[in-house]
Design an enzyme around this catalytic site. Structure first.
Site, PDB file in Angstrom:
ATOM      1  N   SER A  64       0.813  -1.213   0.000  1.00  0.00           N
ATOM      2  CA  SER A  64       0.000   0.000   0.000  1.00  0.00           C
ATOM      3  C   SER A  64       0.849   1.267   0.000  1.00  0.00           C
ATOM      4  CB  SER A  64      -0.936   0.020   1.207  1.00  0.00           C
ATOM      5  OG  SER A  64      -1.588  -1.215   1.361  1.00  0.00           O
TER       6      SER A  64
HETATM    7  N1  SAH Z   1      -0.621  -4.566   4.081  1.00  0.00           N
HETATM    8  C1  SAH Z   1      -0.028  -5.124   2.882  1.00  0.00           C
HETATM    9  C2  SAH Z   1      -0.843  -4.729   1.686  1.00  0.00           C
HETATM   10  C3  SAH Z   1      -1.306  -5.926   0.966  1.00  0.00           C
HETATM   11  S1  SAH Z   1      -2.531  -5.672  -0.259  1.00  0.00           S
HETATM   12  C4  SAH Z   1       1.425  -4.702   2.782  1.00  0.00           C
HETATM   13  O1  SAH Z   1       1.903  -4.017   3.667  1.00  0.00           O
HETATM   14  O2  SAH Z   1       2.121  -5.131   1.853  1.00  0.00           O
HETATM   15  C5  SAH Z   1      -3.836  -6.674   0.409  1.00  0.00           C
HETATM   16  C6  SAH Z   1      -3.522  -8.135   0.608  1.00  0.00           C
HETATM   17  O3  SAH Z   1      -4.712  -8.781   1.053  1.00  0.00           O
HETATM   18  C7  SAH Z   1      -3.076  -8.903  -0.627  1.00  0.00           C
HETATM   19  O4  SAH Z   1      -1.796  -9.432  -0.394  1.00  0.00           O
HETATM   20  C8  SAH Z   1      -4.130 -10.007  -0.788  1.00  0.00           C
HETATM   21  O5  SAH Z   1      -3.593 -11.231  -1.228  1.00  0.00           O
HETATM   22  C9  SAH Z   1      -4.664 -10.116   0.627  1.00  0.00           C
HETATM   23  N2  SAH Z   1      -5.999 -10.708   0.759  1.00  0.00           N
HETATM   24  C10 SAH Z   1      -7.057 -10.590  -0.081  1.00  0.00           C
HETATM   25  N3  SAH Z   1      -8.112 -11.270   0.405  1.00  0.00           N
HETATM   26  C11 SAH Z   1      -7.727 -11.833   1.584  1.00  0.00           C
HETATM   27  C12 SAH Z   1      -8.363 -12.663   2.549  1.00  0.00           C
HETATM   28  N4  SAH Z   1      -9.638 -13.054   2.407  1.00  0.00           N
HETATM   29  N5  SAH Z   1      -7.654 -13.053   3.632  1.00  0.00           N
HETATM   30  C13 SAH Z   1      -6.357 -12.675   3.797  1.00  0.00           C
HETATM   31  N6  SAH Z   1      -5.697 -11.895   2.909  1.00  0.00           N
HETATM   32  C14 SAH Z   1      -6.368 -11.477   1.813  1.00  0.00           C
END
Ligand code: SAH
Length: 213
Positions: A64
């Site tokens: 993000s």
């Molecule tokens: N906070 C993260 C941002 C990741 S983007 C960082 O610092 O890099 C959001 C993430 O949510 C993605 O990696 C995606 O795979 C995950 N995601 C999507 N649906 C999900 C679910 N149901 N349970 C867990 N993770 C999920």
């Protein structure tokens, strides 16, 4: 790029986000100043780690944007000693920021759906020595029952409506921050647990997250 160059860039980015108005709390600023965002990036693009943008981390997911993370963390108001859950821990960067905020008397639990990202994040978190961070691979929509209740819950992926199951895992007085909306745009919603009920407290427009699946 040298470590010292990254450290300089980290300071510049924090100044930029503070100037933009999204970053105010000392504990959140300190966290941004201490976590090396470049380590959570794929090597080929690590040089971009300190521009205020979201970047691809593989499997069509993104790390993000720092100013967006700042808004989420300001709304979340996590404190030293708290138990925090992050749903969608992706690269592990936000979990590391939360680790700095919660400190050694607190703990951070991160759930990531995609195995490859989970493995990579677990490696980075271990390499950097964040001992109060616990990561698991799975569907985070149902939270982490064994560890509930949590003082804070942060959802790092977009959802159509505020997740009721997660709100159930909030401690009394706890806060949940989640981007709610459609695929194109979401509002950041703050929910607080008051007398056993999940009460919406605040909404901020507009953000774009990858969807919760
Ligand atoms: N906070 C993260 C941002 C990741 S983007 C960082 O610092 O890099 C959001 C993430 O949510 C993605 O990696 C995606 O795979 C995950 N995601 C999507 N649906 C999900 C679910 N149901 N349970 C867990 N993770 C999920």
């Amino acid at each position: 790029m040298k470590e010292s160059d990254f450290a300089e860039q980290r300071k510049r980015l924090v100044r930029e986000i503070v100037a933009g108005g999204s970053l105010k709390s000392e504990n959140v600023k300190r966290a941004f100043l201490s976590v090396p965002r470049e380590k959570f990036f794929p090597k080929e693009i690590a040089a971009h780690a300190y521009s205020d943008d979201a970047f691809p981390i593989g499997l069509r997911q993104t790390i993000s944007q720092p100013s967006t993370i700042a808004v989420m963390l300001e709304m979340l108001q996590a404190r030293e000693g708290q138990k925090v859950l992050e749903v969608g821990s992706g690269s592990g960067y936000v979990a590391a920021l939360l680790s700095e905020i919660a400190g050694k008397n607190g703990a951070v639990f991160g759930i990531e759906l995609l195995h490859e990202l989970h493995e990579r994040a677990a490696g980075t978190i271990a390499e950097l020595g964040y001992e109060n961070v616990f990561l698991r691979c799975g569907d985070g929509r149902t939270g982490w029952k064994e560890e509930a209740p949590f003082d804070r819950i942060l959802v790092s992926a977009a959802t159509g409506e505020a997740p009721k199951q997660l709100a159930k895992q909030l401690a009394e007085g706890g806060r949940l921050v989640v981007p709610v909306g459609n695929i194109l745009s979401q509002e950041m919603v703050l929910i607080e647990k008051e007398k056993g009920k999940a009460v919406e407290k605040e909404r901020r427009c507009c953000f774009v997250f990858v969807p919760l699946r």
